[in-house]
Design an enzyme around this catalytic site. Structure first.
Site, mmCIF file in Angstrom:
data_model
loop_
_atom_site.group_PDB
_atom_site.id
_atom_site.type_symbol
_atom_site.label_atom_id
_atom_site.label_comp_id
_atom_site.label_asym_id
_atom_site.label_seq_id
_atom_site.Cartn_x
_atom_site.Cartn_y
_atom_site.Cartn_z
ATOM 1 N N TRP A 1 0.802 -1.222 0.000
ATOM 2 C CA TRP A 1 0.000 0.000 0.000
ATOM 3 C C TRP A 1 0.839 1.278 0.000
ATOM 4 C CZ3 TRP A 1 -0.343 -4.171 3.263
ATOM 5 C CH2 TRP A 1 -1.408 -5.049 3.022
ATOM 6 N N ASP A 2 2.147 1.181 -0.198
ATOM 7 C CA ASP A 2 3.012 2.362 -0.169
ATOM 8 C C ASP A 2 2.979 3.041 1.200
ATOM 9 O OD1 ASP A 2 4.742 4.372 -0.990
ATOM 10 O OD2 ASP A 2 3.173 5.583 -1.905
ATOM 11 N N MET A 3 3.033 2.244 2.259
ATOM 12 C CA MET A 3 3.024 2.783 3.619
ATOM 13 C C MET A 3 4.452 2.956 4.142
ATOM 14 S SD MET A 3 -0.003 3.516 4.404
ATOM 15 C CE MET A 3 -1.679 3.233 3.842
#
Length: 780
Positions: free
Chosen positions: A460-462
């Site tokens: 999730w591109d966290m």
């Protein structure tokens, strides 16, 4: 004529609500819109027949809508308004004389009257208006309370030996607290602040610039001088008292359309203790550039310090596996600690699988010689990479700012994810271990001491986006050297910075499953007991300026795959909430080490991601290569991804406000004391109305010993001051451009305290560009 036109309007509304309502019901959503559609159609029929019973039926619709709305969301004005706004306006229109006079209670119209139906509708409208007025006085989503005013630590470690009035590093000291011991400006007098001086850099956004051209710099202050950098990598020194330019250096980093970001968050300062005062380059400013260089400048005059590295320039492309032009650069200031300058770098998200290495490198701060390198793909070997060899490609990188504790001999590095962010198949064991984590490295050797992961198998591109903040925390077991790590998903990891073990508990919770074929999800994900993560979205949380775009958002919400936080990416399209913009981003939080409390700006924006099979991806040159929004090509991967904020046809967030808050928490107890809406829609709506909705922002806060926090960041153009204890806004100043940078504060020899912010706008969030540096102070 008026009645006929009104009937046509009701007919069209009924038809539109009917089509959308049936679609929504088929998807499993609310049946309200079908009922409302039927009511509108029957009212239209009665109006065509000029029957006063249309008013009675419409009164029932008003009352029914009001009851449904309160049942769904309570007394929240910003959610009631789209549900009932159009209905209320039409109700008032039906009560006008030119409508009422043409209606009768019988087909013949003889001796008939519309008094009773009109009275019924009038009562319904008045009741709805009373409820609307009451809801304007309520804010069911805010948390009210106070943080402790008690000074709980008598011996405060600020992490740096400097005068109280100076600001030597990005977070003031290597601890990254963003805390100043100055207290001339207090909660009692902050409302008297006025502009002391304004300086314009001359570096403005150009038509050929990439979209993400942004001013994010926090100035440094040393004695009587401020040091800043600009998006195109100019370094500038200003007189702190007057704002007059002392010198300017242009790095000539050029333009490159392959860059994802064109920004500079700050420079780094160093005073050589072995140098003679006044000697050339006895004090230096280090400028990172967007063409992968690090340049050493004489702090006195801006001249290049030729004794550093290659005639004053360190070439960061050395050891990279691919040509890094446009794909690797440093947007954040390096850390200066233990005689070294330590730097990571940003890579372009989702451009390609052939990305540069995320290696962390430490160089001798005087000579530029490589001292150690920590490559997460080869984490145990930190001796300098031999000539001719390359670092591990496409490894998790650190694009934000690190912190350092020289007493413990550790540097704390926030790490991102491997590109492509949404595809996890084939990741190595080291990528799985280090993605989206905080890593503690030995300052002298680069060897890893501990790692704390904040997302398992991140899809999730966290990235861990913010500088970890170091602060000593009182616990039942005594005072513990602590670390506060803000994350995009809203968790604040409060850790023992010696070991990485939690001070505030962390638990694993079940996570959604069902990744695409060939990939997998982690069955659990960590969450801190101190979290600003929002509750899951539901259909009732969908929003719009009217019932029509709200209906569209409800439909779109149910078309997406969504099972709460960490819903896997999909071909169908998945809702990502919290979104990859982050509850917290690079602005992080500010911490008062005396009271052991924090001040932050949580932001809430849902994003969507939809995987696109490689065969369906348009050829290169069509669509973007990679960005926060639109088509991210992921060259070399089996899927591209289309991503962006979850917005309505009008371009507004589909989720209901507030989208931005200010908040305070106690780091000893892990409890959130207060949380209030922050910012207005003045600069983001067609009509400049200062409604305090609570808007998103990007940037960071600072705290002072005077009990005041300062924050720009929001998408309206203001710098604001808040009471740290209860979060109440105390002062605001209108800015000439977007204030998406973190302010700072300093004092001069006469004791006068200043607050400075750089206002230049932000490309991604669309705030007004500019080139302003503005200082505020109290009147004489």
């Amino acid at each position: 004529m008026a009645i006929t036109l009104t009937a046509l309007v009701f007919l069209l509304i009924g038809a539109a609500l009917g089509v959308g309502g049936v679609w929504l019901a088929v998807l499993g959503g609310s049946w309200y819109y079908i009922i409302a559609a039927l009511a509108f159609l029957v009212v239209a029929f009665l109006l065509f027949r000029r029957r006063s019973s249309a008013l009675l039926l419409y009164a029932l619709l008003v009352v029914g809508t009001l009851g449904w709305a309160i049942w769904e969301i309570g007394f929240d004005w910003w959610q009631l308004a789209p549900r009932g706004g159009v209905i209320m306006i039409l109700g008032l229109w039906l009560l006008t004389p030119w409508i009422r006079r043409g209606l009768s209670s019988s087909a013949s119209g003889a001796g008939s009257s519309s008094a009773v139906p009109a009275l019924s509708l009038s009562v319904a409208v008045v009741v709805a208006l009373v409820v609307a007025g009451y809801s304007m006085t309520q804010d069911p989503l805010q948390i009210t309370g106070e943080l402790s005013r008690e000074i709980v630590s008598d011996t405060v470690d600020l992490g740096g030996n400097m005068p109280e009035g100076d600001w030597h590093q990005y977070g003031r000291t290597p601890y990254g607290q963003r805390y100043s011991p100055l207290k001339q400006i207090t909660t009692e007098n902050v409302d008297k602040l006025q502009v002391a001086w304004t300086y314009q850099t001359g570096d403005v956004k150009l038509p050929e610039d990439v979209g993400e051209t942004t001013y994010q710099v926090t100035p440094l202050k040393v004695r009587d001088t401020l040091f800043i950098c600009t998006p195109h990598n100019w370094a500038i020194a200003l007189d702190a008292a007057t704002g007059k330019e002392k010198w300017k250096f242009d790095s000539n980093s050029g333009m490159n359309p392959d860059r994802q970001h064109q920004t500079c968050r700050g420079v780094s300062y160093y005073a050589d203790p072995a140098a003679t005062p006044g000697q050339p380059c006895a004090e230096r400013v280090y400028l990172p550039t967007s063409d992968a260089r690090l340049i050493a400048l004489d702090a006195a005059n801006g001249q290049i310090c030729s004794s550093f590295a290659d005639k004053g320039t360190l070439h960061l492309e050395k050891g990279m596996p691919y040509n890094p032009a446009g794909y690797y650069y440093s947007t954040s200031p390096p850390v200066v600690a233990a005689g070294k300058i330590i730097i990571g770098g940003a890579v372009n998200d989702n451009y390609s699988t052939k990305e540069q290495s995320g290696v962390i490198r430490a160089f001798d701060i005087n000579t530029g010689a490589l001292v150690w390198n920590w490559d997460s793909g080869n984490p145990d070997v930190t001796t300098p990479l031999p000539d001719g060899q390359t670092y591990t490609h496409n490894s998790p990188n650190s694009w934000s700012v690190s912190s350092a504790d020289e007493k413990l001999g550790l540097i704390y590095v926030p790490l991102g994810n491997q590109t492509p962010d949404q595809l996890g198949a084939g990741r190595s064991a080291n990528v799985e271990k280090f993605s989206s984590s905080i890593v503690a490295l030995d300052l002298n050797t680069g060897q890893m001491r501990w790692v704390r992961q904040t997302v398992h198998h991140d899809l999730w591109d966290m990235d861990v986006p913010a500088q970890p903040t170091l602060v000593d925390i009182n616990t039942v077991n005594g005072t513990v050297p602590g670390l506060v790590g803000p994350t995009k998903q809203g968790d604040l990891y409060v850790l023992d910075r010696r070991t990485g073990e939690p001070i505030i508990p962390i638990k694993e919770i079940p996570a959604p499953t069902g990744a695409i074929e060939g990939d997998f999800t982690s069955p659990t994900q960590p969450i801190s007991d101190l979290t600003f993560s929002p509750p899951p979205l539901t259909g009732k949380d969908m929003w719009g300026v009217s019932m029509f775009d709200q209906l569209v958002c409800r439909i779109e919400f149910l078309k997406l795959r969504y099972e709460g936080r960490y819903t896997p990416p999909s071909l169908q399209g998945s809702l990502v909430y919290p979104g990859n913009f982050g509850v917290f981003n690079w602005g992080g939080v500010a911490v008062d080490p005396e009271r052991q409390i924090m001040f932050g700006m949580p932001t809430y924006l849902a994003f969507t991601s939809r995987l696109v099979p490689r065969a369906d991806v348009p050829p290169p040159g069509v669509g973007t290569k990679g960005s926060e929004q639109g088509l991210n090509r992921n060259e070399g991967a089996p899927y591209a991804v289309v991503m962006g904020p979850f917005v309505s046809p009008l371009g507004l967030p589909c989720q209901s406000p507030p989208w931005g808050y200010v908040a305070g928490a106690d780091l000893r107890t892990g409890k959130i004391a207060w949380k209030h809406r922050n910012g207005t829609v003045r600069d983001s709506s067609p009509v400049p109305l200062p409604f305090k909705v609570g808007v998103p922002g990007i940037g960071g806060p600072i705290i002072t010993a005077g009990g005041v926090a300062f924050l720009g960041a929001a998408v309206d153009d203001y710098l604001r001051a808040y009471n740290v204890t209860d979060g109440k806004q105390l002062w605001e100043a209108r800015l000439p451009a977007g204030g998406q940078s973190t302010p700072m504060t300093f004092s001069l020899d006469d004791g006068k305290q200043y607050v400075v912010i750089v206002a230049g706008g932000h490309g991604s969030v669309g705030t007004k560009p500019g080139d302003y540096v503005i200082a505020y102070t109290l009147p004489k």
